[in-house]
Design a protein around this motif. Structure first.
Motif, PDB file in Angstrom:
ATOM      1  N   HIS A 233      -5.930   5.070  -4.384  1.00 59.16           N
ATOM      2  CA  HIS A 233      -4.960   5.232  -3.308  1.00 59.16           C
ATOM      3  C   HIS A 233      -4.360   6.618  -3.422  1.00 59.16           C
ATOM      4  O   HIS A 233      -3.877   6.998  -4.494  1.00 59.16           O
ATOM      5  CB  HIS A 233      -3.870   4.173  -3.401  1.00 59.16           C
ATOM      6  CG  HIS A 233      -4.393   2.786  -3.218  1.00 59.16           C
ATOM      7  ND1 HIS A 233      -4.515   2.194  -1.985  1.00 59.16           N
ATOM      8  CD2 HIS A 233      -4.873   1.889  -4.120  1.00 59.16           C
ATOM      9  CE1 HIS A 233      -5.021   0.973  -2.135  1.00 59.16           C
ATOM     10  NE2 HIS A 233      -5.247   0.765  -3.416  1.00 59.16           N
ATOM     11  N   VAL A 234      -4.393   7.357  -2.336  1.00 58.75           N
ATOM     12  CA  VAL A 234      -3.874   8.722  -2.325  1.00 58.75           C
ATOM     13  C   VAL A 234      -2.465   8.757  -2.911  1.00 58.75           C
ATOM     14  O   VAL A 234      -1.644   7.902  -2.614  1.00 58.75           O
ATOM     15  CB  VAL A 234      -3.826   9.276  -0.882  1.00 58.75           C
ATOM     16  CG1 VAL A 234      -3.209  10.655  -0.859  1.00 58.75           C
ATOM     17  CG2 VAL A 234      -5.218   9.303  -0.277  1.00 58.75           C
ATOM     18  N   ASN A 235      -2.219   9.699  -3.753  1.00 56.91           N
ATOM     19  CA  ASN A 235      -0.901   9.895  -4.340  1.00 56.91           C
ATOM     20  C   ASN A 235      -0.048  10.732  -3.388  1.00 56.91           C
ATOM     21  O   ASN A 235      -0.225  11.938  -3.271  1.00 56.91           O
ATOM     22  CB  ASN A 235      -1.043  10.587  -5.696  1.00 56.91           C
ATOM     23  CG  ASN A 235       0.278  10.700  -6.418  1.00 56.91           C
ATOM     24  OD1 ASN A 235       1.329  10.770  -5.785  1.00 56.91           O
ATOM     25  ND2 ASN A 235       0.225  10.712  -7.728  1.00 56.91           N
ATOM     26  N   ARG A 236       0.864  10.055  -2.729  1.00 56.32           N
ATOM     27  CA  ARG A 236       1.640  10.774  -1.716  1.00 56.32           C
ATOM     28  C   ARG A 236       2.679  11.692  -2.326  1.00 56.32           C
ATOM     29  O   ARG A 236       3.208  12.575  -1.645  1.00 56.32           O
ATOM     30  CB  ARG A 236       2.306   9.784  -0.765  1.00 56.32           C
ATOM     31  CG  ARG A 236       1.285   9.124   0.150  1.00 56.32           C
ATOM     32  CD  ARG A 236       1.929   8.457   1.327  1.00 56.32           C
ATOM     33  NE  ARG A 236       2.679   9.367   2.176  1.00 56.32           N
ATOM     34  CZ  ARG A 236       3.259   9.002   3.303  1.00 56.32           C
ATOM     35  NH1 ARG A 236       3.185   7.742   3.703  1.00 56.32           N
ATOM     36  NH2 ARG A 236       3.935   9.872   4.027  1.00 56.32           N
ATOM     37  N   LEU A 237       2.987  11.489  -3.580  1.00 51.73           N
ATOM     38  CA  LEU A 237       3.883  12.418  -4.253  1.00 51.73           C
ATOM     39  C   LEU A 237       3.188  13.785  -4.296  1.00 51.73           C
ATOM     40  O   LEU A 237       3.789  14.821  -3.982  1.00 51.73           O
ATOM     41  CB  LEU A 237       4.132  11.937  -5.683  1.00 51.73           C
ATOM     42  CG  LEU A 237       5.443  11.264  -6.054  1.00 51.73           C
ATOM     43  CD1 LEU A 237       6.215  10.738  -4.875  1.00 51.73           C
ATOM     44  CD2 LEU A 237       5.217  10.181  -7.093  1.00 51.73           C
TER      45      LEU A 237
ATOM     46  N   ILE B 231       2.452   1.685  -3.349  1.00 52.39           N
ATOM     47  CA  ILE B 231       1.486   2.211  -4.317  1.00 52.39           C
ATOM     48  C   ILE B 231       1.294   3.702  -4.137  1.00 52.39           C
ATOM     49  O   ILE B 231       1.277   4.467  -5.100  1.00 52.39           O
ATOM     50  CB  ILE B 231       0.128   1.488  -4.178  1.00 52.39           C
ATOM     51  CG1 ILE B 231       0.243   0.038  -4.625  1.00 52.39           C
ATOM     52  CG2 ILE B 231      -0.943   2.199  -5.001  1.00 52.39           C
ATOM     53  CD1 ILE B 231      -0.979  -0.794  -4.361  1.00 52.39           C
ATOM     54  N   SER B 232       1.173   4.137  -2.894  1.00 54.98           N
ATOM     55  CA  SER B 232       0.861   5.549  -2.714  1.00 54.98           C
ATOM     56  C   SER B 232       2.033   6.449  -3.094  1.00 54.98           C
ATOM     57  O   SER B 232       1.841   7.600  -3.451  1.00 54.98           O
ATOM     58  CB  SER B 232       0.358   5.842  -1.307  1.00 54.98           C
ATOM     59  OG  SER B 232       1.264   5.411  -0.365  1.00 54.98           O
TER      60      SER B 232
ATOM     61  N   LEU C 205       0.839  -1.199   0.000  1.00 59.46           N
ATOM     62  CA  LEU C 205       0.000   0.000   0.000  1.00 59.46           C
ATOM     63  C   LEU C 205       0.875   1.249   0.000  1.00 59.46           C
ATOM     64  O   LEU C 205       0.639   2.215  -0.743  1.00 59.46           O
ATOM     65  CB  LEU C 205      -0.862  -0.017   1.268  1.00 59.46           C
ATOM     66  CG  LEU C 205      -2.379  -0.175   1.157  1.00 59.46           C
ATOM     67  CD1 LEU C 205      -2.814  -0.817  -0.142  1.00 59.46           C
ATOM     68  CD2 LEU C 205      -2.925  -0.933   2.345  1.00 59.46           C
ATOM     69  N   GLN C 206       1.884   1.220   0.826  1.00 57.54           N
ATOM     70  CA  GLN C 206       2.805   2.355   0.892  1.00 57.54           C
ATOM     71  C   GLN C 206       3.509   2.552  -0.446  1.00 57.54           C
ATOM     72  O   GLN C 206       3.634   3.670  -0.944  1.00 57.54           O
ATOM     73  CB  GLN C 206       3.830   2.097   2.001  1.00 57.54           C
ATOM     74  CG  GLN C 206       4.859   3.203   2.136  1.00 57.54           C
ATOM     75  CD  GLN C 206       5.878   2.895   3.208  1.00 57.54           C
ATOM     76  OE1 GLN C 206       5.536   2.558   4.331  1.00 57.54           O
ATOM     77  NE2 GLN C 206       7.149   3.008   2.866  1.00 57.54           N
TER      78      GLN C 206
ATOM     79  N   GLN D  78       9.288   3.018  10.412  1.00 57.37           N
ATOM     80  CA  GLN D  78       8.018   2.535   9.860  1.00 57.37           C
ATOM     81  C   GLN D  78       6.907   2.675  10.904  1.00 57.37           C
ATOM     82  O   GLN D  78       5.829   3.192  10.616  1.00 57.37           O
ATOM     83  CB  GLN D  78       8.208   1.056   9.488  1.00 57.37           C
ATOM     84  CG  GLN D  78       7.113   0.452   8.655  1.00 57.37           C
ATOM     85  CD  GLN D  78       7.372   0.663   7.171  1.00 57.37           C
ATOM     86  OE1 GLN D  78       8.456   1.051   6.776  1.00 57.37           O
ATOM     87  NE2 GLN D  78       6.360   0.436   6.365  1.00 57.37           N
TER      88      GLN D  78
ATOM     89  N   VAL E 276       8.724   6.933   6.229  1.00 51.99           N
ATOM     90  CA  VAL E 276       9.108   6.069   5.127  1.00 51.99           C
ATOM     91  C   VAL E 276      10.624   6.123   5.005  1.00 51.99           C
ATOM     92  O   VAL E 276      11.200   7.207   5.055  1.00 51.99           O
ATOM     93  CB  VAL E 276       8.460   6.589   3.833  1.00 51.99           C
ATOM     94  CG1 VAL E 276       9.002   5.863   2.625  1.00 51.99           C
ATOM     95  CG2 VAL E 276       6.947   6.442   3.924  1.00 51.99           C
TER      96      VAL E 276
END
Lengths: 343, 343
Positions: B56-60, A122-123, A119-120, B96, B101
């Motif tokens: 899934h939220v785009n963390r970028l 992917i995000s 999941l991480q 983690q 991250v």
DNA sequence: TTGAAAGCGCTAACAG
DNA sequence: CTGTTAGCGCTTTCAA
């Protein structure tokens, strides 16, 4: 007075550099994009201003824009373990050399963490995820694929559509191990494994037992704990305590083998290979230590990694299962054959 | 017909979910932002649609917007080495757990890579960089600071304004080691170190020699190679070959100690601790193996890591140098004192 | 609680 | 070769 110190981090932006250099912000961008067309003079001006202002391209922004993060996720548990650590070291080094960025996701602990890890990944729109421990949920894998993410499973036997499954040919190695013990003249051959082995490790056991059946030889099996030195110690103790004490043993990992050797040596005064022949698997650094001198199988690490990288940078998503031969490394933990080999 | 398959990765966006759920894109964002105010019904709708569409939220994107990446860089070389691997394993696990991250940057190879590593960290707007090997260039460090990045140097003696420098109290450990050897009744005390030691490791040597001078004892020094098992093997061989063969030795790392023990045992038939007392440093997993049973110093790993995390999540950038005591771990590689202790 | 508008820092596409 | 324009996908004001 009215100048308030903002709590927000104040970074130098491309537009700042552009202003300083007297060019457009696009020229700044181009200067830092390999292969873009900028005149030497513009380039020089930009570089100079960037240097002065301390500008560094924001890869969060550029990744977002280009939908290419350049990040590859490494998902693994027990990364302090010798073989795992080596794997991660080499992977990260080559990834780095290939211009990729590695995100390390440690899944030690509960098993569900593999899901969270993915999941991480992917995000962050990771370009690929290389899974060294555990198996992902197929439905999540689909999300990965639809985001253009590549998936690699290392040394896992599950077959997993859309991904690269790669590892050593465990079964063949198991067979080789048995035959080596047999040819070394061992009379009572044993197998030691953890009771918590992964599918890849189980294949080594299978290959070994298959060869034994074919040779019509009964194998003493001893199994305990999780894959570790401690388990090897326990197994070794049990093995040496038996009435029919074995004189040759294949351990499914080097860590177990080191434990077995130490149990024999420190607890029973037995020597390797004179009293007990031992074969391991992984070729961890300690296998080469003079106290062990372990005959073992070297994982085809380089080949695995090269294939991984090729896969991660390739365009077409597909399914592929690759088995690479593990190299048999002769050291001195197996009794030398004294008689001339038959034929 | 006119539907062209775009080569661009097609990800599910918040706006897609919004449309599907019949709400605004902002509500979608809020649903995935802890602590934002959304009604339960909206939330449920959004969650359902997200599930269906595989959103899934785009963390970028979110990182860019909030200027908080949540990424911490781990910069290290030779990460396959037992102590280093353990460090990285624990750091990544706790990072983690703290919701961060980890970006692993392997700097094995040329030394300049530390600069590149930091550059990479900066461009990803990493929240902190934890440096386990090598030292950064001060001017680059300033760029880090101005981007709100935290810097941690582990087990490096250089002092570095604006960063946290943390590690074991190497000097004190060195002193303790000497005194332990002395009290064990050793007559000819030796020190073995790599000829390529880091500043932290050199401090261990210094402490040891200081204590020797104070006690008026001459120490046999043997030094070779890079910090590794192989170097230990070489040093051990040289040591055991000497006319004045030592009967007690402090090795600045466990890896060296294992090499020394093996050289004595395998090449000279000498036993530890009967013939040679050995003390190491790091408390790597192999120190506990029955073939070594090494008396050593345990790095205060947990404390170091806790402090790192606290530092990385704290607001105020400042300078701090912390030395934590290394715990002396008694095993069985040092001769037991037979006479009652003086006093 | 919700939505509209503005903008995070950057790059691709287009015109000049 | 250069600049303008239009987004990448998200979150944060602000007003309703």
């Amino acid at each position: 007075m009215s100048e308030k110190v903002s709590s927000r981090k104040q970074q130098v932006r491309a537009v700042d550099v552009a202003r300083h250099a007297g060019v457009s912000r696009v020229s700044v961008s181009r200067t830092f994009t390999p292969g873009a067309s900028v005149s030497a003079s513009t380039r020089a001006k930009v570089l100079k201003s960037a240097e002065i202002l301390g500008y560094h391209v924001n890869r969060l922004a550029s990744s977002l824009n280009r939908s290419e993060s350049g990040i590859v996720a490494l998902i693994a548990a027990e990364i302090e373990t010798p073989h795992r650590a080596t794997m991660i070291a080499e992977l990260s080094e080559k990834l780095q050399a290939a211009g990729k960025v590695t995100m390390l996701i440690n899944t030690s602990g509960y098993e569900e963490r593999v899901q969270d890890a993915l999941l991480q990944a992917i995000s962050f729109r990771t370009e690929a995820a290389i899974i060294l421990s555990g198996a992902p949920d197929p439905s999540l894998a689909d999300t990965c694929f639809s985001n253009g993410m590549k998936l690699v499973l290392i040394n896992r036997e599950e077959d997993f559509p859309g991904s690269l499954q790669i590892g050593p040919d465990n079964k063949a190695a198991g067979r080789t191990a048995f035959n080596a013990l047999l040819r070394a003249g061992c009379q009572r051959i044993a197998l030691s494994n953890s009771s918590n082995a992964t599918s890849g490790i189980l294949e080594r056991e299978e290959g070994f037992l298959e060869a034994a059946v074919e040779a019509g030889v009964n194998v003493i099996c001893e199994v305990a704990g999780v894959t570790s030195y401690k388990a090897g110690l326990e197994i070794g103790t049990r093995l040496m305590d038996r009435e029919d004490r074995p004189d040759g043993v294949f351990c499914t990992t080097d860590l177990i083998a080191c434990g077995v050797i130490d149990a024999a040596r420190q607890r029973f005064g037995l020597r390797t290979p004179e009293d007990l022949s031992v074969i391991g698997f992984d070729n961890i650094p300690q296998a080469e230590w003079e106290g062990y001198n372990l005959t073992t199988f070297a994982q085809p690490t380089d080949l695995i990694i090269d294939k991984c990288l090729e896969w991660c940078t390739t365009q077409q998503p597909s399914t592929e299962a690759v088995k690479l031969p593990a190299r048999f490394v002769w050291r001195n933990s197996v009794q030398k054959v004294l008689v001339a080999q038959s034929q």
